[in-house]
Design a protein around this motif. Structure first.
Motif, PDB file in Angstrom:
ATOM      1  N   PHE A  32     -28.271  12.297  16.316  1.00  0.00           N
ATOM      2  CA  PHE A  32     -26.921  12.667  15.891  1.00  0.00           C
ATOM      3  C   PHE A  32     -25.928  11.820  16.684  1.00  0.00           C
ATOM      4  O   PHE A  32     -26.069  11.694  17.906  1.00  0.00           O
ATOM      5  N   THR A  33     -24.947  11.264  15.995  1.00  0.00           N
ATOM      6  CA  THR A  33     -23.938  10.441  16.658  1.00  0.00           C
ATOM      7  C   THR A  33     -22.552  10.784  16.116  1.00  0.00           C
ATOM      8  O   THR A  33     -22.420  11.381  15.049  1.00  0.00           O
ATOM      9  N   GLY A  34     -21.549  10.385  16.848  1.00  0.00           N
ATOM     10  CA  GLY A  34     -20.170  10.584  16.436  1.00  0.00           C
ATOM     11  C   GLY A  34     -19.241  10.396  17.617  1.00  0.00           C
ATOM     12  O   GLY A  34     -19.640   9.852  18.657  1.00  0.00           O
ATOM     13  N   HIS A  35     -18.017  10.855  17.455  1.00  0.00           N
ATOM     14  CA  HIS A  35     -17.004  10.746  18.510  1.00  0.00           C
ATOM     15  C   HIS A  35     -16.323  12.101  18.702  1.00  0.00           C
ATOM     16  O   HIS A  35     -15.957  12.760  17.722  1.00  0.00           O
ATOM     17  N   PHE A  36     -16.135  12.468  19.945  1.00  0.00           N
ATOM     18  CA  PHE A  36     -15.501  13.733  20.294  1.00  0.00           C
ATOM     19  C   PHE A  36     -13.983  13.565  20.165  1.00  0.00           C
ATOM     20  O   PHE A  36     -13.299  13.245  21.124  1.00  0.00           O
ATOM     21  N   THR A  37     -13.480  13.781  18.959  1.00  0.00           N
ATOM     22  CA  THR A  37     -12.047  13.647  18.695  1.00  0.00           C
ATOM     23  C   THR A  37     -11.402  14.978  18.325  1.00  0.00           C
ATOM     24  O   THR A  37     -10.183  15.042  18.159  1.00  0.00           O
ATOM     25  N   GLY A  38     -12.219  16.017  18.198  1.00  0.00           N
ATOM     26  CA  GLY A  38     -11.700  17.340  17.845  1.00  0.00           C
ATOM     27  C   GLY A  38     -11.614  18.218  19.075  1.00  0.00           C
ATOM     28  O   GLY A  38     -11.268  17.757  20.162  1.00  0.00           O
ATOM     29  N   THR A  39     -11.939  19.491  18.888  1.00  0.00           N
ATOM     30  CA  THR A  39     -11.922  20.437  20.000  1.00  0.00           C
ATOM     31  C   THR A  39     -13.243  21.188  20.051  1.00  0.00           C
ATOM     32  O   THR A  39     -13.881  21.453  19.031  1.00  0.00           O
ATOM     33  N   PHE A  40     -13.623  21.534  21.275  1.00  0.00           N
ATOM     34  CA  PHE A  40     -14.808  22.350  21.508  1.00  0.00           C
ATOM     35  C   PHE A  40     -14.427  23.378  22.559  1.00  0.00           C
ATOM     36  O   PHE A  40     -14.098  23.020  23.692  1.00  0.00           O
ATOM     37  N   LYS A  41     -14.422  24.658  22.153  1.00  0.00           N
ATOM     38  CA  LYS A  41     -13.939  25.745  23.008  1.00  0.00           C
ATOM     39  C   LYS A  41     -12.523  25.397  23.442  1.00  0.00           C
ATOM     40  O   LYS A  41     -11.654  25.214  22.616  1.00  0.00           O
ATOM     41  N   ASP A  42     -12.275  25.245  24.761  1.00  0.00           N
ATOM     42  CA  ASP A  42     -10.921  24.917  25.208  1.00  0.00           C
ATOM     43  C   ASP A  42     -10.764  23.438  25.564  1.00  0.00           C
ATOM     44  O   ASP A  42      -9.755  23.035  26.131  1.00  0.00           O
ATOM     45  N   LEU A  43     -11.731  22.617  25.195  1.00  0.00           N
ATOM     46  CA  LEU A  43     -11.680  21.186  25.492  1.00  0.00           C
ATOM     47  C   LEU A  43     -11.163  20.393  24.304  1.00  0.00           C
ATOM     48  O   LEU A  43     -11.565  20.625  23.166  1.00  0.00           O
ATOM     49  N   LYS A  44     -10.288  19.461  24.569  1.00  0.00           N
ATOM     50  CA  LYS A  44      -9.753  18.559  23.545  1.00  0.00           C
ATOM     51  C   LYS A  44     -10.484  17.233  23.669  1.00  0.00           C
ATOM     52  O   LYS A  44     -10.619  16.684  24.758  1.00  0.00           O
ATOM     53  N   GLY A  45     -10.966  16.722  22.557  1.00  0.00           N
ATOM     54  CA  GLY A  45     -11.707  15.470  22.553  1.00  0.00           C
ATOM     55  C   GLY A  45     -10.853  14.280  22.946  1.00  0.00           C
ATOM     56  O   GLY A  45      -9.647  14.261  22.712  1.00  0.00           O
ATOM     57  N   ASP A  46     -11.511  13.299  23.559  1.00  0.00           N
ATOM     58  CA  ASP A  46     -10.818  12.085  23.983  1.00  0.00           C
ATOM     59  C   ASP A  46     -11.377  10.834  23.289  1.00  0.00           C
ATOM     60  O   ASP A  46     -11.109   9.723  23.693  1.00  0.00           O
ATOM     61  N   GLY A  47     -12.176  11.047  22.234  1.00  0.00           N
ATOM     62  CA  GLY A  47     -12.709   9.917  21.483  1.00  0.00           C
ATOM     63  C   GLY A  47     -14.023   9.365  21.992  1.00  0.00           C
ATOM     64  O   GLY A  47     -14.554   8.421  21.419  1.00  0.00           O
ATOM     65  N   ARG A  48     -14.554   9.959  23.047  1.00  0.00           N
ATOM     66  CA  ARG A  48     -15.805   9.428  23.611  1.00  0.00           C
ATOM     67  C   ARG A  48     -16.956   9.529  22.620  1.00  0.00           C
ATOM     68  O   ARG A  48     -16.986  10.428  21.782  1.00  0.00           O
ATOM     69  N   GLU A  49     -17.873   8.587  22.747  1.00  0.00           N
ATOM     70  CA  GLU A  49     -19.057   8.572  21.889  1.00  0.00           C
ATOM     71  C   GLU A  49     -19.995   9.714  22.240  1.00  0.00           C
ATOM     72  O   GLU A  49     -20.170  10.041  23.414  1.00  0.00           O
ATOM     73  N   ILE A  50     -20.583  10.286  21.211  1.00  0.00           N
ATOM     74  CA  ILE A  50     -21.566  11.355  21.369  1.00  0.00           C
ATOM     75  C   ILE A  50     -22.861  10.883  20.712  1.00  0.00           C
ATOM     76  O   ILE A  50     -22.849  10.332  19.622  1.00  0.00           O
ATOM     77  N   SER A  51     -23.980  11.115  21.397  1.00  0.00           N
ATOM     78  CA  SER A  51     -25.289  10.773  20.845  1.00  0.00           C
ATOM     79  C   SER A  51     -26.324  11.707  21.457  1.00  0.00           C
ATOM     80  O   SER A  51     -26.447  11.768  22.684  1.00  0.00           O
ATOM     81  N   PHE A  52     -27.007  12.461  20.602  1.00  0.00           N
ATOM     82  CA  PHE A  52     -28.059  13.339  21.089  1.00  0.00           C
ATOM     83  C   PHE A  52     -29.154  13.442  20.048  1.00  0.00           C
ATOM     84  O   PHE A  52     -28.955  13.145  18.882  1.00  0.00           O
ATOM     85  N   ARG A  53     -30.321  13.859  20.482  1.00  0.00           N
ATOM     86  CA  ARG A  53     -31.491  13.911  19.610  1.00  0.00           C
ATOM     87  C   ARG A  53     -31.864  15.358  19.286  1.00  0.00           C
ATOM     88  O   ARG A  53     -31.514  16.281  20.019  1.00  0.00           O
ATOM     89  N   ALA A  54     -32.575  15.500  18.179  1.00  0.00           N
ATOM     90  CA  ALA A  54     -33.075  16.814  17.768  1.00  0.00           C
ATOM     91  C   ALA A  54     -34.383  16.617  17.010  1.00  0.00           C
ATOM     92  O   ALA A  54     -34.647  15.539  16.481  1.00  0.00           O
ATOM     93  N   VAL A  55     -35.170  17.675  16.986  1.00  0.00           N
ATOM     94  CA  VAL A  55     -36.415  17.692  16.212  1.00  0.00           C
ATOM     95  C   VAL A  55     -36.414  18.977  15.395  1.00  0.00           C
ATOM     96  O   VAL A  55     -36.161  20.059  15.925  1.00  0.00           O
ATOM     97  N   ASP A  56     -36.676  18.836  14.104  1.00  0.00           N
ATOM     98  CA  ASP A  56     -36.788  19.985  13.207  1.00  0.00           C
ATOM     99  C   ASP A  56     -38.193  20.012  12.619  1.00  0.00           C
ATOM    100  O   ASP A  56     -38.775  18.961  12.342  1.00  0.00           O
ATOM    101  N   ILE A  57     -38.692  21.208  12.409  1.00  0.00           N
ATOM    102  CA  ILE A  57     -39.933  21.406  11.650  1.00  0.00           C
ATOM    103  C   ILE A  57     -39.564  22.281  10.461  1.00  0.00           C
ATOM    104  O   ILE A  57     -39.026  23.374  10.632  1.00  0.00           O
ATOM    105  N   TYR A  58     -39.807  21.768   9.257  1.00  0.00           N
ATOM    106  CA  TYR A  58     -39.471  22.481   8.034  1.00  0.00           C
ATOM    107  C   TYR A  58     -40.736  22.936   7.323  1.00  0.00           C
ATOM    108  O   TYR A  58     -41.712  22.196   7.269  1.00  0.00           O
ATOM    109  N   ARG A  59     -40.668  24.114   6.760  1.00  0.00           N
ATOM    110  CA  ARG A  59     -41.663  24.560   5.781  1.00  0.00           C
ATOM    111  C   ARG A  59     -40.969  24.452   4.427  1.00  0.00           C
ATOM    112  O   ARG A  59     -39.876  25.002   4.249  1.00  0.00           O
ATOM    113  N   VAL A  60     -41.592  23.750   3.499  1.00  0.00           N
ATOM    114  CA  VAL A  60     -40.977  23.500   2.196  1.00  0.00           C
ATOM    115  C   VAL A  60     -41.778  24.200   1.111  1.00  0.00           C
ATOM    116  O   VAL A  60     -43.004  24.056   1.040  1.00  0.00           O
ATOM    117  N   GLN A  61     -41.076  24.973   0.298  1.00  0.00           N
ATOM    118  CA  GLN A  61     -41.678  25.680  -0.830  1.00  0.00           C
ATOM    119  C   GLN A  61     -40.880  25.349  -2.083  1.00  0.00           C
ATOM    120  O   GLN A  61     -39.653  25.477  -2.076  1.00  0.00           O
TER     121      GLN A  61
END
Length: 179
Positions: A125-154
């Motif tokens: 996941f990537t993007g830029h922190f330009t919005g708000t999170f809780k009481d923090l205001k974004g300053d445009g910094r780059e965001i990059s983090f990883r995730a793993v999902d396991i799906y069951r599909v029917q």
């Protein structure tokens, strides 16, 4: 078996055979960097691959139509965070909260592994922190983090999801947790 990018691109042809109501949705689905299948599962894996790509499109855009196409009506998040509603409503809420902080949030499928009715998806996941999170205001910094999902599909839709993301990296990048 690892599939070539050209084969993965050809998966978009599935949209031609999809019901008319969702055909336009399929045109903008993300293409995984790599797809790994069990030998001989090429045909039966297609609905699983399509569901995973639809869900990635939802995280890329935040558009509910992609989540509605990807998830069953009785979708269950097996690793539901405290306070989040179960089902489609919880997914929509999570996206809204992410996009409040990171409006340009993107989800790329680094790897998609399909075994029978399961998909294991490695995301970045990537993007830029330009919005708000809780009481923090974004300053445009780059965001990059990883995730793993396991799906069951029917029946071509995700019925269950087990999700693990690198929340520590995300919270550090947002400035919630000091490094």
């Amino acid at each position: 078996m690892i599939l070539s990018q050209s084969f993965v691109r050809s998966l978009s042809l599935i949209a031609v055979f999809a019901p008319a109501a969702i055909a336009s949705v399929e045109e903008t689905l993300p293409t995984p960097r790599s797809i790994i299948l069990t030998a001989g599962q090429e045909q039966t894996a297609q609905p699983v691959i399509l569901a995973a790509r639809r869900y990635a499109a939802f995280w890329n855009t935040g558009e509910p139509r992609y989540a509605e196409a990807a998830l069953t009506q009785n979708f269950v998040d097996r690793t539901l965070p405290s306070g989040r509603p179960q089902g489609l409503m919880g997914v929509l809420e999570a996206s809204k909260n992410f996009r409040a902080a990171i409006p340009d949030l993107r989800a790329e499928i680094e790897e998609l592994l399909v075994v029978n009715d399961r998909a294991i998806v490695r995301y970045i996941f990537t993007g830029h922190f330009t919005g708000t999170f809780k009481d923090l205001k974004g300053d445009g910094r780059e965001i990059s983090f990883r995730a793993v999902d396991i799906y069951r599909v029917q029946n071509g839709q995700i019925s269950d999801n087990w999700h693990l993301e690198d929340n520590l990296s995300l919270m550090q990048q947002l400035g919630v947790v000091k490094r």
